[in-house]
Design a protein around this motif. Structure first.
Motif, short mmCIF file in Angstrom:
data_model
loop_
_atom_site.label_atom_id
_atom_site.label_comp_id
_atom_site.label_asym_id
_atom_site.label_seq_id
_atom_site.Cartn_x
_atom_site.Cartn_y
_atom_site.Cartn_z
N GLY A 138 -12.18 10.86 20.05
CA GLY A 138 -13.01 10.66 18.99
C GLY A 138 -13.67 9.21 19.18
N GLY A 139 -12.90 8.36 19.40
CA GLY A 139 -13.40 6.94 19.54
C GLY A 139 -14.09 6.78 20.81
N SER A 140 -13.46 7.33 21.84
CA SER A 140 -14.05 7.18 23.17
C SER A 140 -15.57 7.83 23.08
CB SER A 140 -13.12 7.82 24.35
OG SER A 140 -12.04 7.68 24.12
N SER A 141 -15.42 9.19 22.45
CA SER A 141 -16.73 9.79 22.76
C SER A 141 -18.06 9.24 21.91
CB SER A 141 -16.70 11.21 22.33
OG SER A 141 -16.39 11.52 20.92
N PHE A 142 -17.35 8.33 20.79
CA PHE A 142 -18.60 7.55 20.26
C PHE A 142 -19.00 6.41 21.18
CE2 PHE A 142 -20.52 7.64 16.11
CZ PHE A 142 -19.77 8.50 15.42
N LEU A 143 -17.89 5.72 21.78
CA LEU A 143 -18.36 4.70 22.67
C LEU A 143 -19.08 5.19 23.85
CD1 LEU A 143 -17.42 1.97 23.60
CD2 LEU A 143 -15.67 2.75 25.05
N MET A 144 -18.70 6.48 24.35
CA MET A 144 -19.79 6.98 25.52
C MET A 144 -21.03 7.17 24.81
SD MET A 144 -19.02 10.04 27.95
CE MET A 144 -19.32 11.61 26.73
N LEU A 145 -21.15 7.70 23.49
CA LEU A 145 -22.47 7.71 22.89
C LEU A 145 -23.13 6.55 22.89
CD1 LEU A 145 -24.48 9.66 21.33
CD2 LEU A 145 -23.25 8.99 19.32
N PHE A 146 -22.56 5.49 22.41
CA PHE A 146 -23.47 4.14 22.28
C PHE A 146 -23.86 3.80 23.76
CE2 PHE A 146 -23.87 2.61 18.15
CZ PHE A 146 -22.91 3.15 17.56
N VAL A 147 -22.98 3.95 24.83
CA VAL A 147 -23.26 3.65 26.18
C VAL A 147 -24.37 4.47 26.63
CG1 VAL A 147 -22.73 3.70 28.50
CG2 VAL A 147 -21.11 2.93 26.92
N VAL A 148 -24.35 5.75 26.28
CA VAL A 148 -25.64 6.66 26.61
C VAL A 148 -26.89 6.34 25.81
CG1 VAL A 148 -26.19 9.10 26.59
CG2 VAL A 148 -24.26 8.44 27.70
N MET A 149 -26.75 5.84 24.64
CA MET A 149 -27.93 5.64 24.05
C MET A 149 -28.57 4.28 24.78
SD MET A 149 -26.41 5.94 20.22
CE MET A 149 -27.48 4.76 19.20
N PHE A 150 -27.87 3.48 24.88
CA PHE A 150 -28.41 2.29 25.37
C PHE A 150 -28.84 2.44 26.82
CE2 PHE A 150 -28.76 -0.87 22.14
CZ PHE A 150 -27.66 -0.69 21.31
N ALA A 151 -28.38 3.32 27.67
CA ALA A 151 -28.59 3.67 29.02
C ALA A 151 -29.84 4.18 28.93
CB ALA A 151 -27.38 4.27 29.67
N GLY A 152 -30.09 5.14 28.06
CA GLY A 152 -31.44 5.86 27.85
C GLY A 152 -32.42 4.78 27.63
N LEU A 153 -32.50 3.71 26.89
CA LEU A 153 -33.34 2.79 26.58
C LEU A 153 -33.62 2.01 28.06
CD1 LEU A 153 -32.81 1.25 23.30
CD2 LEU A 153 -34.42 2.77 23.93
N PHE A 154 -32.50 1.69 28.52
CA PHE A 154 -32.49 0.95 29.80
C PHE A 154 -33.29 1.57 30.88
CE2 PHE A 154 -31.16 -2.15 32.81
CZ PHE A 154 -30.70 -1.46 34.10
N LEU A 155 -32.76 3.02 31.21
CA LEU A 155 -33.63 3.80 31.97
C LEU A 155 -34.93 3.96 31.66
CD1 LEU A 155 -30.86 6.39 33.02
CD2 LEU A 155 -31.77 4.69 34.13
N ALA A 156 -35.40 4.02 30.48
CA ALA A 156 -36.73 3.92 30.16
C ALA A 156 -37.60 2.85 30.71
CB ALA A 156 -37.04 4.23 28.81
N MET A 157 -37.12 1.75 30.55
CA MET A 157 -37.59 0.73 31.05
C MET A 157 -37.75 0.47 32.53
SD MET A 157 -38.35 -3.04 29.76
CE MET A 157 -38.99 -2.39 28.34
N VAL A 158 -36.60 1.01 33.18
CA VAL A 158 -36.48 0.73 34.37
C VAL A 158 -37.27 1.69 35.18
CG1 VAL A 158 -34.85 1.25 36.38
CG2 VAL A 158 -34.15 -0.14 34.68
N PHE A 159 -37.32 3.14 34.69
CA PHE A 159 -38.35 3.86 35.23
C PHE A 159 -39.79 3.45 35.15
CE2 PHE A 159 -35.18 6.29 36.93
CZ PHE A 159 -34.28 7.24 35.90
N GLY A 160 -40.24 3.17 33.89
CA GLY A 160 -41.55 2.66 33.81
C GLY A 160 -41.82 1.46 34.53
N VAL A 161 -41.07 0.74 34.81
CA VAL A 161 -41.26 -0.28 35.88
C VAL A 161 -41.53 0.05 37.26
CG1 VAL A 161 -40.56 -2.53 36.62
CG2 VAL A 161 -40.60 -2.12 34.29
N ILE A 162 -40.52 0.80 37.65
CA ILE A 162 -40.51 0.99 38.96
C ILE A 162 -41.96 2.00 39.42
CG2 ILE A 162 -39.34 2.84 40.79
CD1 ILE A 162 -36.73 1.59 39.69
N ARG A 163 -42.07 2.72 38.16
CA ARG A 163 -43.40 3.68 38.53
C ARG A 163 -44.44 2.98 38.68
NH1 ARG A 163 -45.94 8.30 39.61
NH2 ARG A 163 -47.76 8.39 38.33
N TYR A 164 -44.64 1.87 37.99
CA TYR A 164 -45.63 0.93 38.29
C TYR A 164 -46.10 0.53 39.47
CZ TYR A 164 -48.93 -3.20 37.13
OH TYR A 164 -49.96 -4.11 37.24
N TYR A 165 -44.79 -0.10 40.03
CA TYR A 165 -44.74 -0.54 41.18
C TYR A 165 -45.28 0.38 42.48
CZ TYR A 165 -43.75 -2.59 45.71
OH TYR A 165 -43.64 -3.17 47.06
#
Lengths: 270, 232, 117
Positions: free
Chosen positions: A48-75
């Motif tokens: 249970g604890g690990s899946s919550f950890l994974m959830l938090f990681v994925v949540m932030f990864a989602g934000l991170f990727l949104a930023m990365v994809f947006g910037v790469i797309r611009y270039y």
């Protein structure tokens, strides 16, 4: 024309982001399912604890990727060889900048919402109910003196600043890339270099301001300022939040202008 | 016969380097014109100025009576010398893209030309060979019903059979209200198809004549004259 | 089209000449429809404007005529083309003889050689 730009921009970004958003929601659902089988055994707590950890990681990864994809797309869409197509469309540079930033911000907010929804799903059932009850209790039993209307407004002003702040983050990277593309070689390295210089300037500026503030704090004037703030807490609060909003709007304005001018005058496609 | 391009004392400098030096040029409709010059002569700079990818340092340039910008781009079809295609797209998607942004895009003509090459709408662009990718770019440009077509090195890096294909496509698409400007250094392959040639060197227009005039006045082909004029 | 024009001479006159030859030799008979400007341009690999001018020249010479809406056709009287073919024959023979002379053969040598060919 702008509508068509949006259509294609959303299609291009959606292609990258839709899987990410699904993954974020998916992990939330997965976590919820795992918690469904919860028992008090150590094994399950770890899972249970690990899946919550994974959830938090994925949540932030989602934000991170949104930023990365947006910037790469611009270039990629504007300054790689695709730029030969993009910049010869019957579209103004301002329209390009507007459509790209709005789309990038939209997907970023979508990633944030997906993360939130995912968390709510993961916590749904008892934990969520308990949490909501606790929050409403605190809200209902706040000290009398606190004016809840102002608090709500603070929250709105803060949300608006954060909204513009997302724009300014994207525009910061856009500006670095746009300045970098003026170089003959190593345009990306140049963009990274510009970012470092910006970062350095911000650091130096903050340090100087902190030092000045600490010095100021030791003066007798500071006491009167503190008193004033205490007496006019709501006014100062609104000034602060609205001020923050205006500063972000100003920053976005400047970044937009820099990008727009460089694209119009100093476009350097390979 | 209308004027599609007019440059008056057009100058472009990059720092201390002058890429184009007070160019005067006038191109009329209904012609296939060769822009010929060695590397670094200013061809690419002129083409970028026509497309609004660069702004002049001084002087003026008008394309179909407009300054280069979103309005003039409606009338200009540009084929750059490297592929601008987005690899993840299918043929259908890139056709839709062109259709969306250019009202004059002739979808049926494009698909017809694709079919002759054996390319279906579902073909992924990244699965195409380099030669086919270039043909796709050419087809997309020639399917536009533009006034000024600007082709930057359409036959360089392409096999002889493909060159014939490019040349037939250009002839086939000929329209008396439009002009095709071809920038190249492979002159002998394309000489016969040109009405006029413009020689450019070191940012200056050296010559602007019809092909037959050059052959008659000099008793040699444009290719031979070019080698003579631009001898090292 | 198997036409290989000389690169050092203007294209339009050469195209006219080639068409003349085709008409004179009977490839194109009187009242035959000629290819459209576009088709001719593609098959010859030349600029449509060149074909246009060539067709106009041939029309001036009386070798072809235009029927509004239908296209261009070979004229009834193609004696002009036969004349230009004769001129071509003279020019080519003159060229051949001077080439042989450059190789060191006299006019008589060349004539005998051709007879035995």
């Amino acid at each position: 024309m702008v509508k068509k730009l949006f259509k294609h921009e959303f299609a291009a970004m959606g292609r990258l982001m839709l899987p990410v958003l699904c993954a974020v929601l998916g992990v939330g659902i997965l976590t919820r399912i795992i918690l469904f089988f919860e028992s008090d055994t150590i094994g399950f707590n770890i899972i249970g604890g690990s899946s919550f950890l994974m959830l938090f990681v994925v949540m932030f990864a989602g934000l991170f990727l949104a930023m990365v994809f947006g910037v790469i797309r611009y270039y990629k869409n504007l300054f790689s060889t695709e730029g030969y197509l993009s910049f010869t469309l019957p579209v103004t540079p301002a329209q390009h900048l507007m459509v790209k930033s709005v789309t990038a911000v939209t997907f970023y907010i979508a990633a944030a919402l997906a993360a939130l929804v995912s968390l709510v799903i993961a916590l749904s059932g008892d934990p969520l109910v308990e949490g909501v009850k606790a929050a409403s209790y605190i809200w209902a039993h706040l000290p009398e003196e606190i004016n809840k209307v102002h608090l709500v407004f603070f929250a709105i002003e803060f949300a608006m600043s954060m909204f513009v702040a997302v724009f300014s983050s994207f525009f910061l990277y856009y500006t670095c890339i746009t300045i970098g593309q003026m170089a003959k070689k190593n345009r990306i390295m140049m963009a990274v270099g510009v970012y470092f210089i910006y970062y350095l300037i911000v650091q130096v500026f903050s340090t100087v301001m902190s030092v000045l503030f600490s010095v100021f704090a030791l003066t007798p004037l500071m006491e009167r300022v503190a008193e004033f703030i205490a007496d006019n807490i709501y006014l100062c609060g609104h000034t602060f939040f609205i001020g923050m909003l205006l500063v972000y709007i100003l920053i976005v304005g400047v970044e937009f202008l820099v990008c727009h001018t460089i694209i119009r005058k100093k476009l350097n496609l390979e | 016969m209308s004027e599609l391009l007019r440059c008056e004392k057009l100058t472009k400098c990059y720092g201390t380097k002058t890429a184009l030096d007070e160019i005067d040029l006038c191109l009329e409709s209904g012609k296939i014109i060769g822009l010929l010059g060695p590397n670094g002569s200013g061809k690419t700079t002129l083409i970028k100025l026509i497309n609004g990818l660069l702004t002049p340092t001084s002087g003026s340039i008008t394309v179909c009576s407009e300054k280069p910008g979103p309005k003039s781009r409606v009338n200009v079809a540009y084929l750059p010398d490297n592929s601008y295609l987005n690899n993840w797209m299918t043929v259908k998607k890139i056709v839709d893209y062109f259709k969306d942004f250019y009202e004059d895009f002739r979808e049926d003509l494009a698909y017809e030309m694709f079919e002759r090459l054996g390319i279906t709408p579902e073909t992924r662009l990244k699965s195409l060979s380099k030669g086919n990718k270039e043909k796709v770019c050419l087809i997309l440009v020639m399917s536009r019903n533009a006034k000024l077509y600007v082709l930057d090195e359409p036959i360089a890096g392409v096999d002889p059979a493909a060159r014939d294909y490019v040349i037939s496509t250009i002839i086939n698409n000929y329209n008396p209200d439009a002009t095709v400007l071809i920038s190249t250094h492979l002159i002998s392959d394309i000489e016969q198809v040109l009405d006029e040639v413009v020689f450019i060197n070191n940012g200056h227009i050296v010559l602007q004549k019809t092909v037959d005039q050059i052959r008659e006045e000099n008793g040699k082909s444009v290719d031979d004259l070019f080698r003579e004029v631009f001898r090292w | 089209m198997n036409w290989k024009p000389d690169k050092n001479k203007p294209i339009c006159p050469q195209l006219c000449e080639h068409m003349s030859v085709l008409i004179a030799s009977g490839e194109y008979n009187p009242h035959d429809k000629l290819p459209s400007v576009r088709d001719m341009a593609i098959s010859a690999g030349v600029n449509p404007n060149t074909v246009q001018r060539a067709y106009e020249t041939l029309e001036q010479q009386g070798l072809i005529y235009t029927m509004r809406g239908s296209g261009r056709f070979v004229a009834e009287d193609v004696s002009v083309s036969k004349q230009s073919v004769k001129t071509l024959r003279f020019e080519k023979t003159e060229e051949y003889f001077s080439q042989m002379e450059a190789l060191g053969f006299s006019k008589d040598d060349t004539k005998n050689y051709v007879k035995e060919w």
